[in-house]
Write a protein that holds these residues in place. Structure first.
Motif, PDB file in Angstrom:
ATOM      1  N   TYR A   1      -2.293  -2.548  -3.806  1.00 16.61           N
ATOM      2  CA  TYR A   1      -3.495  -1.718  -3.782  1.00 16.61           C
ATOM      3  C   TYR A   1      -3.202  -0.248  -4.016  1.00 16.61           C
ATOM      4  N   GLY A   2      -1.923   0.096  -4.161  1.00 18.83           N
ATOM      5  CA  GLY A   2      -1.588   1.490  -4.381  1.00 18.83           C
ATOM      6  C   GLY A   2      -2.089   2.363  -3.248  1.00 18.83           C
ATOM      7  N   GLU A   3      -2.746   3.464  -3.592  1.00 24.70           N
ATOM      8  CA  GLU A   3      -3.251   4.431  -2.619  1.00 24.70           C
ATOM      9  C   GLU A   3      -4.715   4.209  -2.284  1.00 24.70           C
ATOM     10  N   PHE A   4      -5.307   3.116  -2.783  1.00 21.33           N
ATOM     11  CA  PHE A   4      -6.766   2.993  -2.781  1.00 21.33           C
ATOM     12  C   PHE A   4      -7.354   2.288  -1.568  1.00 21.33           C
ATOM     13  N   LYS A   5      -6.520   1.891  -0.603  1.00 18.00           N
ATOM     14  CA  LYS A   5      -7.037   1.331   0.644  1.00 18.00           C
ATOM     15  C   LYS A   5      -6.319   1.981   1.825  1.00 18.00           C
ATOM     16  N   PRO A   6      -6.517   3.288   2.007  1.00 21.32           N
ATOM     17  CA  PRO A   6      -5.842   3.983   3.107  1.00 21.32           C
ATOM     18  C   PRO A   6      -6.437   3.596   4.461  1.00 21.32           C
ATOM     19  N   VAL A   7      -5.609   3.672   5.485  1.00 16.38           N
ATOM     20  CA  VAL A   7      -6.079   3.430   6.854  1.00 16.38           C
ATOM     21  C   VAL A   7      -6.080   4.718   7.654  1.00 16.38           C
TER      22      VAL A   7
ATOM     23  N   HIS B   1       0.848  -1.192   0.000  1.00 16.20           N
ATOM     24  CA  HIS B   1       0.000   0.000   0.000  1.00 16.20           C
ATOM     25  C   HIS B   1       0.883   1.242   0.000  1.00 16.20           C
ATOM     26  N   THR B   2       0.407   2.322  -0.602  1.00 18.28           N
ATOM     27  CA  THR B   2       1.138   3.585  -0.644  1.00 18.28           C
ATOM     28  C   THR B   2       0.231   4.719  -0.188  1.00 18.28           C
ATOM     29  N   ASP B   3       0.834   5.925  -0.062  1.00 17.38           N
ATOM     30  CA  ASP B   3       0.014   7.113   0.151  1.00 17.38           C
ATOM     31  C   ASP B   3      -0.456   7.620  -1.206  1.00 17.38           C
ATOM     32  N   ASN B   4      -1.058   8.802  -1.234  1.00 22.72           N
ATOM     33  CA  ASN B   4      -1.616   9.307  -2.490  1.00 22.72           C
ATOM     34  C   ASN B   4      -0.708  10.306  -3.197  1.00 22.72           C
ATOM     35  N   VAL B   5       0.534  10.416  -2.736  1.00 23.67           N
ATOM     36  CA  VAL B   5       1.476  11.310  -3.415  1.00 23.67           C
ATOM     37  C   VAL B   5       1.864  10.672  -4.740  1.00 23.67           C
ATOM     38  N   PRO B   6       1.650  11.376  -5.859  1.00 16.26           N
ATOM     39  CA  PRO B   6       1.958  10.776  -7.172  1.00 16.26           C
ATOM     40  C   PRO B   6       3.434  10.435  -7.297  1.00 16.26           C
ATOM     41  N   ILE B   7       3.732   9.349  -8.002  1.00 11.68           N
ATOM     42  CA  ILE B   7       5.102   8.934  -8.247  1.00 11.68           C
ATOM     43  C   ILE B   7       5.282   8.700  -9.737  1.00 11.68           C
ATOM     44  N   ARG B   8       6.408   9.116 -10.220  1.00 10.94           N
ATOM     45  CA  ARG B   8       6.746   8.852 -11.615  1.00 10.94           C
ATOM     46  C   ARG B   8       8.263   8.909 -11.728  1.00 10.94           C
ATOM     47  N   ASN B   9       8.874   7.768 -11.871  1.00 12.63           N
ATOM     48  CA  ASN B   9      10.323   7.708 -12.061  1.00 12.63           C
ATOM     49  C   ASN B   9      10.639   6.666 -13.114  1.00 12.63           C
ATOM     50  N   SER B  10      11.910   6.359 -13.253  1.00 12.08           N
ATOM     51  CA  SER B  10      12.314   5.435 -14.309  1.00 12.08           C
ATOM     52  C   SER B  10      11.848   4.009 -14.062  1.00 12.08           C
ATOM     53  N   ASN B  11      11.493   3.691 -12.820  1.00 12.54           N
ATOM     54  CA  ASN B  11      11.089   2.320 -12.488  1.00 12.54           C
ATOM     55  C   ASN B  11       9.577   2.146 -12.407  1.00 12.54           C
ATOM     56  N   PHE B  12       8.861   3.163 -11.958  1.00 11.58           N
ATOM     57  CA  PHE B  12       7.420   3.020 -11.726  1.00 11.58           C
ATOM     58  C   PHE B  12       6.692   4.247 -12.249  1.00 11.58           C
ATOM     59  N   SER B  13       5.578   3.998 -12.907  1.00 14.35           N
ATOM     60  CA  SER B  13       4.774   5.096 -13.432  1.00 14.35           C
ATOM     61  C   SER B  13       3.575   5.412 -12.556  1.00 14.35           C
ATOM     62  N   SER B  14       3.351   4.604 -11.511  1.00 14.01           N
ATOM     63  CA  SER B  14       2.207   4.845 -10.627  1.00 14.01           C
ATOM     64  C   SER B  14       2.453   4.189  -9.278  1.00 14.01           C
ATOM     65  N   ASN B  15       1.693   4.648  -8.290  1.00 11.99           N
ATOM     66  CA  ASN B  15       1.767   4.041  -6.953  1.00 11.99           C
ATOM     67  C   ASN B  15       1.298   2.592  -6.968  1.00 11.99           C
ATOM     68  N   TRP B  16       0.427   2.287  -7.913  1.00  8.24           N
ATOM     69  CA  TRP B  16      -0.071   0.925  -8.026  1.00  8.24           C
ATOM     70  C   TRP B  16       1.081  -0.041  -8.333  1.00  8.24           C
ATOM     71  N   GLU B  17       1.876   0.306  -9.327  1.00  7.64           N
ATOM     72  CA  GLU B  17       3.006  -0.552  -9.683  1.00  7.64           C
ATOM     73  C   GLU B  17       3.995  -0.652  -8.532  1.00  7.64           C
ATOM     74  N   LEU B  18       4.233   0.468  -7.866  1.00  3.46           N
ATOM     75  CA  LEU B  18       5.168   0.477  -6.738  1.00  3.46           C
ATOM     76  C   LEU B  18       4.686  -0.453  -5.632  1.00  3.46           C
ATOM     77  N   SER B  19       3.398  -0.392  -5.318  1.00  7.52           N
ATOM     78  CA  SER B  19       2.868  -1.225  -4.233  1.00  7.52           C
ATOM     79  C   SER B  19       2.950  -2.707  -4.574  1.00  7.52           C
ATOM     80  N   VAL B  20       2.708  -3.042  -5.836  1.00  5.79           N
ATOM     81  CA  VAL B  20       2.782  -4.451  -6.247  1.00  5.79           C
ATOM     82  C   VAL B  20       4.202  -4.979  -6.090  1.00  5.79           C
ATOM     83  N   MET B  21       5.179  -4.227  -6.564  1.00  6.27           N
ATOM     84  CA  MET B  21       6.565  -4.697  -6.519  1.00  6.27           C
ATOM     85  C   MET B  21       7.088  -4.758  -5.092  1.00  6.27           C
ATOM     86  N   ARG B  22       6.649  -3.861  -4.240  1.00  3.16           N
ATOM     87  CA  ARG B  22       7.052  -3.949  -2.834  1.00  3.16           C
ATOM     88  C   ARG B  22       6.511  -5.223  -2.191  1.00  3.16           C
ATOM     89  N   ALA B  23       5.267  -5.563  -2.503  1.00  3.10           N
ATOM     90  CA  ALA B  23       4.688  -6.792  -1.957  1.00  3.10           C
ATOM     91  C   ALA B  23       5.432  -8.016  -2.485  1.00  3.10           C
TER      92      ALA B  23
END
Length: 249
Positions: free
Chosen positions: A217-223, A172-194
């Protein structure tokens, strides 16, 4: 004279036997109709017809008063009820086992002074172990920091259970947008971390990879609220769900 007497005798043959014979045929026909119909109705109707028909035939006990060959249902011992009781008992036993596993993990958290980084929650889905994201990863990275690999190793030993259970690792991530050479979205980042954290867990050869799965789940299941730094920190996390055997199997 002889022929005349014989003719008179023939004219007066007693045919009164035809009446009970016809009644008997009628009753037999009715009996076969009832038997045919009762083979296609429920047990309660069969017993009602049997009592009525037997009483009409003999005024008392008859062949239809004997126990019916149709199997009677006993609602107190029916199979669905037994299965329901068994499942409820299994769920209670599994809940107790998950509580024991939770106590074991909580003990590890206290011994390692990780109360601010790890926590456990017993939910309807199973036992949830939450690891705050900042414990494992640098910002924008999906690689577990070398100094934090020991946590994955310790947790993997806690996941060795008998019987084994399905394990779901989610990022899971926060809602701060991410875009770098490895990931184009928080969704991709959250999947690879898992996935990367799950790989570290599976370095323990006592764990069965077939029971593991990873989700993002990216930013879509915040606690918590993403409006504050503290809330965003809580949302950046990895969760390990230990599923109960009643649903895992």
């Amino acid at each position: 004279m002889s022929k005349k007497k014989k003719s008179q005798h023939d004219d007066h043959i007693n045919e009164s036997w035809l009446i009970p014979y016809a009644d008997l045929l009628t009753l037999l026909l009715a009996l076969f109709i009832v038997l045919f119909a009762s083979s296609q109705i429920d047990q309660k109707k069969f017993q009602e017809i049997a009592r009525s028909f037997s009483s009409a035939l003999s005024g008392g006990a008859g062949v239809l008063d004997f126990p019916s060959p149709v199997e009677q249902d006993n609602p107190q011992t029916s199979l669905p009820d037994k299965e329901k009781l068994t499942k409820n008992q299994q769920a209670k036993n599994e809940q107790k086992e998950l509580q024991q596993i939770q106590a074991k993990i909580n003990q590890y958290i206290e011994q390692q002074h990780l109360q601010g980084e790890l926590k456990t929650t017993l939910t309807e889905e199973g036992l949830l172990v939450t690891i705050l994201n900042d414990v494992l990863f640098d910002s924008g990275s999906a690689e577990v920091r070398p100094q934090d690999r020991q946590i994955a190793s310790e947790i993997s030993r806690l996941l060795v259970m008998n019987p084994p259970r399905n394990i779901i690792v989610s990022g899971h991530t926060d809602n701060v947008p991410i875009r770098n050479s490895n990931f184009s979205s928080n969704w991709e980042l959250s999947v690879m971390r898992a996935v990367n954290f799950m790989k570290l867990l599976l370095e323990n050869k006592q764990l069965d990879p077939r029971l593991f799965s990873a989700k993002g789940y990216g930013e879509f299941k915040p606690v918590a609220s993403n409006g504050t730094p503290e809330g965003r920190m809580k949302n950046r996390r990895v969760e390990i769900l230990i599923a109960p055997n009643t649903t895992a199997n």
